[in-house]
Design a protein around this motif. Structure first.
Motif, short mmCIF file in Angstrom:
data_model
loop_
_atom_site.label_atom_id
_atom_site.label_comp_id
_atom_site.label_asym_id
_atom_site.label_seq_id
_atom_site.Cartn_x
_atom_site.Cartn_y
_atom_site.Cartn_z
N ASN A 113 20.11 7.55 -16.02
CA ASN A 113 20.03 6.29 -15.29
C ASN A 113 19.28 6.47 -13.99
O ASN A 113 19.24 7.55 -13.42
N GLY A 114 18.67 5.39 -13.55
CA GLY A 114 17.94 5.46 -12.29
C GLY A 114 17.28 4.13 -12.02
O GLY A 114 17.43 3.18 -12.79
N SER A 115 16.54 4.09 -10.90
CA SER A 115 15.88 2.84 -10.52
C SER A 115 14.63 2.65 -11.36
O SER A 115 14.15 3.58 -12.02
N TYR A 116 14.07 1.44 -11.31
CA TYR A 116 12.80 1.19 -11.97
C TYR A 116 11.70 2.05 -11.36
O TYR A 116 10.77 2.48 -12.04
N PHE A 117 11.82 2.31 -10.05
CA PHE A 117 10.83 3.17 -9.40
C PHE A 117 10.79 4.54 -10.07
O PHE A 117 9.74 5.06 -10.43
N TYR A 118 11.98 5.08 -10.27
CA TYR A 118 12.15 6.40 -10.89
C TYR A 118 11.56 6.39 -12.32
O TYR A 118 10.78 7.26 -12.68
N PHE A 119 11.92 5.38 -13.09
CA PHE A 119 11.40 5.30 -14.47
C PHE A 119 9.89 5.10 -14.48
O PHE A 119 9.18 5.64 -15.32
N VAL A 157 2.45 -0.08 -13.40
CA VAL A 157 3.81 0.33 -13.05
C VAL A 157 4.44 -0.72 -12.13
O VAL A 157 5.59 -1.12 -12.31
N GLY A 158 3.64 -1.18 -11.14
CA GLY A 158 4.14 -2.19 -10.21
C GLY A 158 4.48 -3.48 -10.94
O GLY A 158 5.56 -4.04 -10.76
N ALA A 159 3.56 -3.90 -11.81
CA ALA A 159 3.77 -5.15 -12.52
C ALA A 159 4.93 -5.07 -13.50
O ALA A 159 5.54 -6.06 -13.86
N PHE A 160 5.26 -3.84 -13.90
CA PHE A 160 6.28 -3.66 -14.92
C PHE A 160 7.69 -3.91 -14.39
O PHE A 160 8.64 -4.00 -15.15
N GLY A 161 7.83 -4.04 -13.08
CA GLY A 161 9.16 -4.32 -12.57
C GLY A 161 9.57 -3.43 -11.42
O GLY A 161 10.62 -3.62 -10.81
N PHE A 208 0.83 -1.20 0.00
CA PHE A 208 0.00 0.00 0.00
C PHE A 208 0.87 1.26 0.00
O PHE A 208 0.64 2.20 -0.77
N LEU A 209 1.90 1.24 0.85
CA LEU A 209 2.77 2.42 0.94
C LEU A 209 3.53 2.65 -0.37
O LEU A 209 3.70 3.79 -0.81
N GLN A 210 3.97 1.56 -0.99
CA GLN A 210 4.68 1.69 -2.27
C GLN A 210 3.75 2.28 -3.34
O GLN A 210 4.12 3.19 -4.07
#
Lengths: 216, 247
Positions: free
Chosen positions: A80-86, A159-163, A15-17
Motif C-alpha cells: 500500500n502507498g500513495s498514488y505518488f509512490y505508485f 503519471v501526473g494525469a493518472f491521479g 514544477f517541483l512535483q
C-alpha cells in the motif's frame, strides 16, 4: 500570457512535483535498468530470462496501462502507498526497460577482449562487468540514455494525469478546466516548465559525454 | 617434488559448429617447461591455448591445471584463472585504466592485496619489462610492444603458476617483436612454465624445451626444437617448415 505571472505559485508547485517524480524515477530506472542489463548479458540463463522478460513486458506496454496495473495490482499484493509512490514505481519499471537496452548496447560496444582479459586475471563476472566493461560502456551509453531520460521527463505528465496530481501538467489542466484560463497560454507555461527540465538536462548530458570520452 | 604435470589435456575435442577445431588432443606440460605450439593458421593452436583457462569451453575430454580439473563457470573457475596468466594477441589492456592500474587491478581485487603492496610489486614488474616510466599513461598512448610488455606484467602480477601466450607478437610491428620476445625469453630462463602459440621460429629454437606442431586440429608432432626443425617426421610439418623457412 498573464496567467503565467498570476498563477506563478501554482506553476512553481507543479514544477517541483514534476521534478520530484522525475528525480526518484530517474535514479530508480538507472539503477534497475543497469542491473537488468547485467542480467541480460549474464552467464546464468534464469537471470537472462528475467532480463528479457522484463524488457519485453514493459517496453511493449503503454505507460498508462503499466501505471494502472501498478496502482491496482500492488494493493492486491498487499503493498500500500500513495498514488505518488505508485506513480514513481510505474514510471521506474517502465523506463528501466529502455535504460536496460541502452546500457546493453553500450556493453556490446566494448570489445570482447576487455571482458576476456578481465576474466583471465580471475575477476568474477560481476567484477568484470562493474570494473571493466560498464565504465567503458558509459562512453557510448550517455547519448541514448539522455534520450531515455528526456522521454521519461515528458512521460511524467502521464503519471501526473493518472491521479498523482500536483505536477506541471495536472496543474495546467486545473487552470484551464477549473479556473477557466485560456488553454493556449496555460499550456505555453506548462511547456516552459518542461523545457526548464529537459534543455539543461540535455546540456548536462553533452558535458558528461565530453567528460567520459576524455577519461580514458 | 611431484610428478603432476602443470597442464594435462586428455582426449580433448571441440567443434565450432561443423568445424572440428580440436581432435583428440593429448598434451602434458611439466612444471618449468616451455612448450611452443606451431602450426598453420586455422590449425586450432589458439583455440587449444584458450581452452586451458576455459575462455573456450570444450565438448569432451579433460583438462587439468596443476592436478585440478577445470571447474565450471563460477567462483572456482575465477580462482583457477587467477593462477593461469594469459597474454593475448591484441594485448587487451584495460583501456580506461593507466598502465600501473592495469597491473595492480588483479592483485587488489582478486588477491585482496594492500594498495601499497600491489603498487610496489606492480612497479617492480613494470621495471622488469622495461616500461616503469610509462606507469601513468593509458594503453592507447603506448606503442604495441610497450602494451604487450605491460600485458605480460599484468599477468605476472597475479604470480601465476603457468603462463599462456596466444600469438603475443602477431599484432606487432616487426621492430617491436624483439623487445617482447626478450621479456619472454628471460621469463623462460627464470623457470616459468609457459605454453606459447607463436610464429616466431627463432624463439622456438632458443627458448623452447618442446615444440608441438598442430595441423587441422590435431597434434601432429611433439618433439625437441632441434629434432623438429632439422628432421620433421610428418609431411604436414615438412610442408609447413618448407613454406616459412625458405623466404
Amino acid at each position: 500570457m498573464g496567467v503565467i505571472v498570476e498563477q506563478f505559485p501554482l506553476y512553481a508547485q507543479g514544477f517541483l512535483q514534476t521534478l520530484r517524480i522525475c528525480l526518484f524515477s530517474a535514479v530508480g530506472a538507472l539503477v534497475l535498468g543497469t542491473i537488468l542489463a547485467g542480467f541480460r548479458v549474464s552467464p546464468v540463463p534464469p537471470l537472462r530470462m528475467v532480463g528479457s522478460a522484463w524488457v519485453t513486458v514493459f517496453r511493449n506496454t503503454p505507460l498508462a496501462v503499466v501505471l494502472f496495473a501498478v496502482a491496482f495490482g500492488l494493493p492486491e499484493l498487499g503493498v500500500n502507498g500513495s498514488y505518488f509512490y505508485f506513480g514513481v514505481i510505474g514510471l521506474t519499471f517502465y523506463t528501466a526497460a529502455f535504460v536496460c537496452e541502452a546500457v546493453r548496447s553500450g556493453i556490446n560496444s566494448v570489445s570482447a577482449g576487455q571482458a576476456e582479459a578481465a576474466r583471465a586475471i580471475g575477476l568474477t563476472f560481476s567484477q568484470s562487468l562493474s570494473l571493466i566493461v560498464l565504465p567503458q560502456a558509459l562512453r557510448t551509453v550517455v547519448p541514448p540514455l539522455g534520450s531515455v531520460i528526456i522521454a521519461m521527463i515528458k512521460n511524467s505528465a502521464i503519471v501526473g494525469a493518472f491521479g498523482v496530481g500536483g505536477d506541471l501538467f495536472a496543474n495546467g489542466v486545473q487552470l484551464t478546466s477549473a479556473q477557466g484560463y485560456a488553454a493556449g497560454a496555460v499550456l505555453i507555461g506548462v511547456l516552459l516548465g518542461y523545457l526548464v527540465l529537459t534543455i539543461p538536462g540535455g546540456i548536462l548530458l553533452g558535458v558528461l559525454e565530453r567528460k567520459v570520452s576524455v577519461a580514458r | 617434488m611431484t610428478n603432476t604435470p602443470m597442464i594435462r589435456m586428455a582426449s580433448v575435442d571441440k567443434h565450432f559448429g561443423e568445424l572440428h577445431v580440436l581432435r583428440d588432443i593429448n598434451l602434458e606440460v611439466a612444471s618449468g617447461q616451455v612448450v611452443v605450439v606451431l602450426g598453420p593458421s586455422g590449425s586450432g593452436k589458439s583455440t587449444l591455448c584458450r581452452t586451458i583457462n576455459r575462455l573456450e569451453p570444450i565438448d569432451s575430454g579433460t583438462i587439468e591445471v596443476d592436478g585440478k580439473e577445470l571447474p565450471a563457470e563460477g567462483k572456482a573457475l575465477a580462482a583457477l584463472r587467477a593462477d593461469v596468466g594469459m597474454v593475448f594477441q591484441s594485448f587487451n589492456l584495460f583501456a580506461h585504466k593507466t598502465i600501473l592500474e592495469n597491473v595492480t587491478l588483479g592483485p587488489l581485487k582478486v588477491r585482496k592485496a594492500s594498495k601499497s603492496d600491489a603498487e610496489k610489486n606492480g612497479l617492480a614488474l613494470l621495471e622488469r619489462v622495461g616500461i616503469a616510466n610509462q606507469r601513468d599513461k593509458y594503453p592507447a598512448q603506448l606503442s604495441g610492444g610497450q602494451q604487450q610488455r605491460a600485458a605480460i606484467a599484468r599477468a605476472l602480477a597475479m604470480k601465476p603458476k603457468v603462463m599462456l601466450f596466444d600469438e603475443p607478437t602477431s599484432a606487432l610491428d616487426p621492430e617491436m617483436v624483439q623487445e617482447v620476445l626478450d621479456v619472454m625469453t628471460t621469463l623462460a630462463a627464470d623457470g616459468m612454465t609457459m605454453l606459447v602459440v607463436t610464429h616466431e621460429m627463432g624463439f622456438a629454437r632458443r627458448a623452447a624445451h618442446r615444440v608441438v606442431f598442430m595441423s587441422d586440429g590435431e597434434i601432429v608432432e611433439d618433439a625437441a626444437p632441434d629434432a623438429f626443425f632439422s628432421s620433421p617426421t610428418s609431411d604436414r610439418a615438412k610442408d609447413f617448415l618448407g613454406k616459412i623457412l625458405t623466404h
